[in-house]
Design an enzyme around this catalytic site. Structure first.
Site, PDB file in Angstrom:
ATOM      1  N   CYS A  77      -2.933 -11.629 -32.708  1.00 47.53           N
ATOM      2  CA  CYS A  77      -2.954 -13.067 -32.676  1.00 47.53           C
ATOM      3  C   CYS A  77      -2.987 -13.522 -31.259  1.00 47.53           C
ATOM      4  CB  CYS A  77      -1.554 -13.450 -33.296  1.00 47.53           C
ATOM      5  SG  CYS A  77       0.140 -13.079 -32.630  1.00 47.53           S
TER       6      CYS A  77
ATOM      7  N   ASN B 272       1.278 -12.190 -29.415  1.00 49.78           N
ATOM      8  CA  ASN B 272       1.655 -10.883 -29.825  1.00 49.78           C
ATOM      9  C   ASN B 272       3.605 -10.961 -30.119  1.00 49.78           C
ATOM     10  OD1 ASN B 272       1.961  -7.374 -29.178  1.00 49.78           O
ATOM     11  ND2 ASN B 272       1.737  -8.360 -30.927  1.00 49.78           N
TER      12      ASN B 272
ATOM     13  N   CYS C 213       4.557 -13.444 -32.800  1.00 47.62           N
ATOM     14  CA  CYS C 213       4.693 -14.209 -34.056  1.00 47.62           C
ATOM     15  C   CYS C 213       4.058 -13.685 -35.197  1.00 47.62           C
ATOM     16  CB  CYS C 213       4.623 -15.840 -33.828  1.00 47.62           C
ATOM     17  SG  CYS C 213       5.548 -16.565 -32.926  1.00 47.62           S
ATOM     18  N   ARG C 214       2.615 -13.952 -35.287  1.00 50.59           N
ATOM     19  CA  ARG C 214       2.039 -13.677 -36.424  1.00 50.59           C
ATOM     20  C   ARG C 214       1.578 -12.198 -36.332  1.00 50.59           C
ATOM     21  NH1 ARG C 214      -2.552 -18.217 -35.698  1.00 50.59           N
ATOM     22  NH2 ARG C 214      -1.818 -17.855 -33.380  1.00 50.59           N
ATOM     23  N   SER C 215       1.009 -11.571 -35.384  1.00 50.65           N
ATOM     24  CA  SER C 215       0.780 -10.208 -35.367  1.00 50.65           C
ATOM     25  C   SER C 215       1.908  -9.315 -35.581  1.00 50.65           C
ATOM     26  CB  SER C 215      -0.072  -9.825 -34.132  1.00 50.65           C
ATOM     27  OG  SER C 215       0.366 -10.119 -33.093  1.00 50.65           O
TER      28      SER C 215
ATOM     29  N   ASP D 236      -0.371 -21.029 -36.511  1.00 47.74           N
ATOM     30  CA  ASP D 236       0.342 -20.555 -35.554  1.00 47.74           C
ATOM     31  C   ASP D 236       1.612 -21.181 -36.001  1.00 47.74           C
ATOM     32  OD1 ASP D 236       1.883 -19.727 -33.196  1.00 47.74           O
ATOM     33  OD2 ASP D 236       0.119 -20.194 -31.859  1.00 47.74           O
TER      34      ASP D 236
END
Length: 163
Positions: free
Chosen positions: A9, A12, A14-16, A127
């Site tokens: 993401c 690195n 939150c999402r990933s 995001d």
């Protein structure tokens, strides 16, 4: 040599890391944790060395997932050791494909939600960073929905190597 998957993401945090933790749990549950390595990175290095966002940690823990994370920036040299690079949105997909040293490396990059048969046309995981907790919960739901399809694809690749 293990099959290697990296989720990417922006920063690195939150999402990933959410995708990494969820997919690692799927890999372990499937008994593939010896054959498959899972990690994550960001397209940028703003948060290098930082832990995951506290809201990401909270949704993961509430979902029963473990997380031990330090942010890092994705490097083009990693393509040679990775089998699959999973982008969390179309901006990451484009950035990663531009970064890829070869066309074969660019072909390793896929969007996470492309593995969710119910995702429809919008394959981006939004995001959640500038929003509230519900954005992190939605992110977790999207990752969980795509994980079975991704697991099936990875399992096929791992079994194909053994054949």
């Amino acid at each position: 040599m293990p099959y290697r998957v990296c989720f990417v993401c922006t920063g690195n945090i939150c999402r990933s890391p959410i995708a990494e933790s969820v997919f690692r749990a799927h890999i372990e549950e499937a008994g593939l944790d010896v054959e498959v390595e899972v990690d994550s990175a960001g397209t940028g290095g703003w948060h290098e060395g930082d832990g995951a966002d506290s809201r990401a940690v909270a949704v993961l823990e509430a979902g029963g997932y473990e997380i031990d994370h330090a942010a890092r920036q994705f490097e083009a040299s990693w393509f040679s050791r990775l089998d699959l690079v999973i982008a969390l949105d179309s901006g990451h997909l484009k950035a990663l494909r531009r970064l890829a040293p070869t066309p074969e490396d660019a072909d390793k990059v896929r969007l996470l939600r492309s593995y969710d048969p119910d995702a429809g046309d919008d394959l981006d995981v939004p995001d959640p960073y500038y929003g509230h907790m519900d954005g992190f919960e939605e992110c977790l739901e999207m990752v969980e929905a795509a994980s079975p399809g991704l697991l099936a694809a990875v399992r096929d690749q791992v079994e194909g190597r053994a054949a």
